[in-house]
Design an enzyme around this catalytic site. Structure first.
Site, mmCIF file in Angstrom:
data_model
loop_
_atom_site.group_PDB
_atom_site.id
_atom_site.type_symbol
_atom_site.label_atom_id
_atom_site.label_comp_id
_atom_site.label_asym_id
_atom_site.label_seq_id
_atom_site.Cartn_x
_atom_site.Cartn_y
_atom_site.Cartn_z
ATOM 1 N N ARG A 158 -6.116 58.463 89.940
ATOM 2 C CA ARG A 158 -5.087 57.423 89.748
ATOM 3 C C ARG A 158 -3.684 57.959 89.939
ATOM 4 O O ARG A 158 -3.282 58.915 89.280
ATOM 5 C CB ARG A 158 -5.214 56.799 88.353
ATOM 6 N N CYS A 199 7.245 62.285 75.356
ATOM 7 C CA CYS A 199 6.938 60.904 74.949
ATOM 8 C C CYS A 199 8.080 60.189 74.235
ATOM 9 O O CYS A 199 8.550 60.647 73.183
ATOM 10 C CB CYS A 199 5.690 60.901 74.064
ATOM 11 N N CYS A 259 5.266 57.158 66.453
ATOM 12 C CA CYS A 259 4.141 58.096 66.431
ATOM 13 C C CYS A 259 4.558 59.406 65.771
ATOM 14 O O CYS A 259 5.667 59.904 65.982
ATOM 15 C CB CYS A 259 3.637 58.352 67.854
ATOM 16 N N CYS A 267 4.755 65.221 71.116
ATOM 17 C CA CYS A 267 4.603 65.393 72.564
ATOM 18 C C CYS A 267 5.996 65.349 73.213
ATOM 19 O O CYS A 267 6.700 64.335 73.101
ATOM 20 C CB CYS A 267 3.709 64.299 73.145
ATOM 21 N N CYS A 287 -10.244 49.169 78.709
ATOM 22 C CA CYS A 287 -9.990 50.581 78.412
ATOM 23 C C CYS A 287 -9.038 50.649 77.218
ATOM 24 O O CYS A 287 -8.240 49.737 77.000
ATOM 25 C CB CYS A 287 -9.353 51.230 79.641
ATOM 26 N N CYS A 292 -11.615 58.616 80.993
ATOM 27 C CA CYS A 292 -10.402 58.606 81.813
ATOM 28 C C CYS A 292 -9.551 59.757 81.303
ATOM 29 O O CYS A 292 -9.092 59.735 80.157
ATOM 30 C CB CYS A 292 -9.683 57.264 81.647
ATOM 31 N N CYS A 309 -6.029 48.114 80.154
ATOM 32 C CA CYS A 309 -5.989 49.222 79.196
ATOM 33 C C CYS A 309 -4.995 48.926 78.078
ATOM 34 O O CYS A 309 -3.863 48.504 78.341
ATOM 35 C CB CYS A 309 -5.601 50.508 79.917
#
Length: 336
Positions: A263, A62, A55, A59, A131, A191, A99
């Site tokens: 969650r 991550c 990616c 972040c 999802c 979400c 998901c």
């Protein structure tokens, strides 16, 4: 305001709730949880990384960011048949929501997106709530996902608007909010939650909860994640999140957003059953099941089944709200 739900919380009100003595806070949250939800019911979701690593985002938490050396191998988009096989196994193990996550900055209109749309159709046809979390979306892309049968879209705020730039510089907070707006316009359920343990202050946590709880419509699902410290990321040496900080976040979220699924997400692998029980008591009613969350460890299905039995919990059925509305409509026709 509707059904006793509020979207006009002030930062001071949230601060007063968040800073209540812990036992008093949990009692209040548990009382509200009981009013709005079946406290024995927990939504069981499974998260699969359908495209891993590489990616372009930065972040700080991550392991899938290309710029960090975390040992995560880059994998191209999975085949539909493989994804549906995972979904079937998850369904058989008790999951009702599936998901699919792709390590993309944003969705591009290309063959990969067409393949994801096909996967969404396939999982939807299995009778599971489907999802996706694919990065930023345009209004048109959100509508295409909705048309394919997407039930929910995950796009977390991560933290407060004030602390955000300390964690991510490759996209803005407003871009996150715009994606959520595009999802909402397409009629897909939202979400959206965040992560604690990023080095943020308690005020930042309160700020994030303020943003979530003052949206025109509360997110249907609010994941509360504890940072999973991954070697090679800038946050690898952050201290482990204290369980009572998780309980405090979950309880406050439950009071502010009584009908949302709250969650208990990342970080469960480092929690005992007793610690997780505190989170359920504080109002958590959704978990991710399966031995991995994208690329980080998670308790296995059999461990969760044993915990559910011990605590007297049961998995929530898929499409519960829609079934309830349909039943009410049938009864009104019968009685008219």
């Amino acid at each position: 305001m509707n059904n006793g739900l509020r979207n006009d919380w002030t930062v001071q009100e949230i601060q007063d709730i968040y800073n209540m003595p812990l036992l008093k806070l949990v009692y209040r949250a548990a009382t509200i949880h009981r009013e709005y939800n079946d406290i024995a019911e927990v939504q069981v979701c499974t998260l699969l990384s359908i495209k891993t690593g590489g990616c372009t985002e930065d972040c700080a938490y991550c392991p899938q960011a290309a710029r960090y050396h975390t040992g995560v191998k880059v994998h191209a988009l999975m085949q539909k048949s493989e994804v549906l096989s995972y979904a079937q196994k998850a369904k058989e193990a008790g999951s009702t929501r599936f998901c699919m996550g792709a390590a993309w900055r944003e969705v591009r209109d290309n063959r990969d997106f067409d393949r994801v749309l096909d996967m969404v159709k396939g999982v939807n046809e299995m009778g599971m709530e489907v999802c996706c979390t694919l990065g930023m979306l345009t209004e048109t892309q959100a509508q295409k996902l909705a048309d394919a049968g997407l039930y929910a879209y995950n796009h977390n705020l991560d933290t407060s608007s004030g602390y955000y730039e300390a964690i991510i510089t490759t996209r803005t907070y407003d871009e996150r909010l715009q994606t959520l707006d595009n999802v909402r316009k397409a009629g897909v359920s939202v979400c959206c939650g965040g992560i604690i343990g990023l080095g943020e202050t308690h005020e930042d946590r309160i700020g994030m909860l303020h943003t979530l709880s003052t949206m025109p419509q509360h997110p249907e699902s609010v994941p509360v994640n504890a940072l999973v410290r991954v070697k090679g990321t800038p946050l690898e040496n952050n201290p482990k999140v204290d369980i009572w900080d998780m309980v405090r976040m979950i309880a406050t979220a439950r009071i502010l957003m009584p009908k949302s699924m709250v969650r208990l997400s990342a970080g469960r692998a480092e929690m005992s059953v007793a610690e997780q029980a505190w989170c359920f008591m504080a109002g958590a009613n959704s978990i991710f099941a399966g031995d991995k969350l994208l690329t980080t460890p998670n308790p296995a299905f059999d461990e969760d089944n044993a915990m559910f039995q011990m605590l007297g919990l049961k998995p929530r059925v898929a499409f519960k709200e829609e079934k309830k509305v349909a039943e009410e409509e049938i009864m009104s026709i019968v009685n008219s």
